[in-house]
Motif scaffolding. Structure first.
Motif, PDB file in Angstrom:
ATOM      1  N   LYS A  16       0.833  -1.208   0.000  1.00  0.00           N
ATOM      2  CA  LYS A  16       0.000   0.000   0.000  1.00  0.00           C
ATOM      3  C   LYS A  16       0.871   1.263   0.000  1.00  0.00           C
ATOM      4  N   ARG A  17       1.865   1.295   0.871  1.00  0.00           N
ATOM      5  CA  ARG A  17       2.766   2.460   0.938  1.00  0.00           C
ATOM      6  C   ARG A  17       3.554   2.627  -0.360  1.00  0.00           C
ATOM      7  N   PHE A  18       4.084   1.523  -0.863  1.00  0.00           N
ATOM      8  CA  PHE A  18       4.888   1.565  -2.094  1.00  0.00           C
ATOM      9  C   PHE A  18       4.066   2.109  -3.256  1.00  0.00           C
ATOM     10  N   LEU A  19       2.862   1.587  -3.433  1.00  0.00           N
ATOM     11  CA  LEU A  19       2.029   2.018  -4.560  1.00  0.00           C
ATOM     12  C   LEU A  19       1.668   3.496  -4.459  1.00  0.00           C
ATOM     13  N   LYS A  20       1.415   3.975  -3.258  1.00  0.00           N
ATOM     14  CA  LYS A  20       1.090   5.398  -3.069  1.00  0.00           C
ATOM     15  C   LYS A  20       2.315   6.268  -3.356  1.00  0.00           C
ATOM     16  N   GLU A  21       3.442   5.901  -2.794  1.00  0.00           N
ATOM     17  CA  GLU A  21       4.652   6.718  -2.917  1.00  0.00           C
ATOM     18  C   GLU A  21       5.257   6.686  -4.322  1.00  0.00           C
ATOM     19  N   ASN A  22       5.171   5.565  -5.008  1.00  0.00           N
ATOM     20  CA  ASN A  22       5.863   5.413  -6.279  1.00  0.00           C
ATOM     21  C   ASN A  22       4.979   5.522  -7.507  1.00  0.00           C
ATOM     22  N   LEU A  23       3.672   5.236  -7.359  1.00  0.00           N
ATOM     23  CA  LEU A  23       2.776   5.281  -8.521  1.00  0.00           C
ATOM     24  C   LEU A  23       1.520   6.107  -8.260  1.00  0.00           C
ATOM     25  N   ASP A  24       1.429   6.707  -7.090  1.00  0.00           N
ATOM     26  CA  ASP A  24       0.276   7.512  -6.690  1.00  0.00           C
ATOM     27  C   ASP A  24      -1.034   6.738  -6.831  1.00  0.00           C
ATOM     28  N   LEU A  25      -0.979   5.451  -6.483  1.00  0.00           N
ATOM     29  CA  LEU A  25      -2.179   4.619  -6.502  1.00  0.00           C
ATOM     30  C   LEU A  25      -2.692   4.441  -5.078  1.00  0.00           C
ATOM     31  N   ASN A  26      -3.992   4.560  -4.909  1.00  0.00           N
ATOM     32  CA  ASN A  26      -4.626   4.372  -3.609  1.00  0.00           C
ATOM     33  C   ASN A  26      -5.103   2.932  -3.498  1.00  0.00           C
ATOM     34  N   TYR A  27      -4.223   2.076  -3.050  1.00  0.00           N
ATOM     35  CA  TYR A  27      -4.504   0.648  -2.949  1.00  0.00           C
ATOM     36  C   TYR A  27      -5.326   0.346  -1.712  1.00  0.00           C
ATOM     37  N   GLN A  28      -6.356  -0.461  -1.896  1.00  0.00           N
ATOM     38  CA  GLN A  28      -7.205  -0.875  -0.784  1.00  0.00           C
ATOM     39  C   GLN A  28      -6.853  -2.303  -0.383  1.00  0.00           C
ATOM     40  N   ILE A  29      -6.469  -2.488   0.849  1.00  0.00           N
ATOM     41  CA  ILE A  29      -6.119  -3.813   1.355  1.00  0.00           C
ATOM     42  C   ILE A  29      -7.405  -4.623   1.536  1.00  0.00           C
ATOM     43  N   PRO A  30      -7.455  -5.833   0.948  1.00  0.00           N
ATOM     44  CA  PRO A  30      -8.655  -6.661   1.103  1.00  0.00           C
ATOM     45  C   PRO A  30      -8.768  -7.222   2.522  1.00  0.00           C
ATOM     46  N   SER A  31      -9.950  -7.656   2.879  1.00  0.00           N
ATOM     47  CA  SER A  31     -10.146  -8.128   4.250  1.00  0.00           C
ATOM     48  C   SER A  31      -9.805  -9.599   4.455  1.00  0.00           C
ATOM     49  N   ALA A  32      -9.734 -10.401   3.389  1.00  0.00           N
ATOM     50  CA  ALA A  32      -9.503 -11.828   3.638  1.00  0.00           C
ATOM     51  C   ALA A  32      -8.913 -12.551   2.432  1.00  0.00           C
ATOM     52  N   THR A  33      -7.652 -12.320   2.145  1.00  0.00           N
ATOM     53  CA  THR A  33      -6.964 -13.066   1.105  1.00  0.00           C
ATOM     54  C   THR A  33      -5.490 -12.709   1.140  1.00  0.00           C
ATOM     55  N   TYR A  34      -4.668 -13.501   0.498  1.00  0.00           N
ATOM     56  CA  TYR A  34      -3.254 -13.157   0.354  1.00  0.00           C
ATOM     57  C   TYR A  34      -2.980 -12.594  -1.035  1.00  0.00           C
ATOM     58  N   LEU A  35      -4.039 -12.389  -1.811  1.00  0.00           N
ATOM     59  CA  LEU A  35      -3.899 -11.838  -3.152  1.00  0.00           C
ATOM     60  C   LEU A  35      -4.197 -10.346  -3.139  1.00  0.00           C
ATOM     61  N   GLY A  36      -3.301  -9.599  -3.740  1.00  0.00           N
ATOM     62  CA  GLY A  36      -3.508  -8.171  -3.878  1.00  0.00           C
ATOM     63  C   GLY A  36      -4.080  -7.869  -5.246  1.00  0.00           C
ATOM     64  N   TRP A  37      -5.187  -7.193  -5.291  1.00  0.00           N
ATOM     65  CA  TRP A  37      -5.800  -6.774  -6.557  1.00  0.00           C
ATOM     66  C   TRP A  37      -5.542  -5.278  -6.703  1.00  0.00           C
ATOM     67  N   ILE A  38      -4.646  -4.938  -7.632  1.00  0.00           N
ATOM     68  CA  ILE A  38      -4.183  -3.559  -7.791  1.00  0.00           C
ATOM     69  C   ILE A  38      -4.898  -2.919  -8.969  1.00  0.00           C
ATOM     70  N   ASN A  39      -5.703  -1.911  -8.688  1.00  0.00           N
ATOM     71  CA  ASN A  39      -6.428  -1.193  -9.731  1.00  0.00           C
ATOM     72  C   ASN A  39      -5.460  -0.249 -10.432  1.00  0.00           C
ATOM     73  N   VAL A  40      -5.164  -0.535 -11.701  1.00  0.00           N
ATOM     74  CA  VAL A  40      -4.221   0.287 -12.456  1.00  0.00           C
ATOM     75  C   VAL A  40      -4.912   1.275 -13.386  1.00  0.00           C
ATOM     76  N   SER A  41      -6.236   1.343 -13.358  1.00  0.00           N
ATOM     77  CA  SER A  41      -6.937   2.256 -14.261  1.00  0.00           C
ATOM     78  C   SER A  41      -6.538   3.723 -14.073  1.00  0.00           C
ATOM     79  N   PRO A  42      -6.203   4.193 -12.845  1.00  0.00           N
ATOM     80  CA  PRO A  42      -5.781   5.596 -12.725  1.00  0.00           C
ATOM     81  C   PRO A  42      -4.488   5.919 -13.482  1.00  0.00           C
ATOM     82  N   LEU A  43      -3.736   4.906 -13.872  1.00  0.00           N
ATOM     83  CA  LEU A  43      -2.481   5.142 -14.590  1.00  0.00           C
ATOM     84  C   LEU A  43      -2.706   5.480 -16.064  1.00  0.00           C
TER      85      LEU A  43
END
Length: 105
Positions: A16-43
């Motif tokens: 979450k920190r990396f995506l905000k600092e390096n790509l200005d993406l507001n990543y939302q941490i899911p509540s129950a999984t080890y998979l990160g779904w990163i919305n890249v549409s703002p790019l």
């Protein structure tokens, strides 16, 4: 089990920190999984172009979420149940891919 959950939670926080600092993406941490779904549409980068840059030039496979169904469109599926060193490497390669594409646009 608690140690594993804490480790993965820390990977999510790092991501979450990396995506905000390096790509200005507001990543939302899911509540129950080890998979990160990163919305890249703002790019404003096509997934096809991003996937090409990731695989061919950055030598990393971060899956196009649409492979898993329509709900994955404009998302990257990122496995966060891995060593932090792999997470960091993958995120750095993602950032390099995005910046390489943005520099040519």
């Amino acid at each position: 089990m608690r140690q594993l959950n804490n480790y993965i939670d820390n990977n999510f926080d790092f991501t979450k920190r990396f995506l905000k600092e390096n790509l200005d993406l507001n990543y939302q941490i899911p509540s129950a999984t080890y998979l990160g779904w990163i919305n890249v549409s703002p790019l404003n980068i096509s997934m096809k172009l991003l996937q090409h840059e990731l695989v061919k030039n950055q030598k990393v496979a971060i899956m196009d979420g649409s492979v898993y169904g329509n709900g994955g469109h404009n998302y990257l599926r990122f496995n966060l149940g891995a060593p932090k060193s792999k997470i960091e490497d993958g995120l750095n390669r993602l950032a390099k891919a995005v910046h390489a594409i943005q520099d040519t646009q």
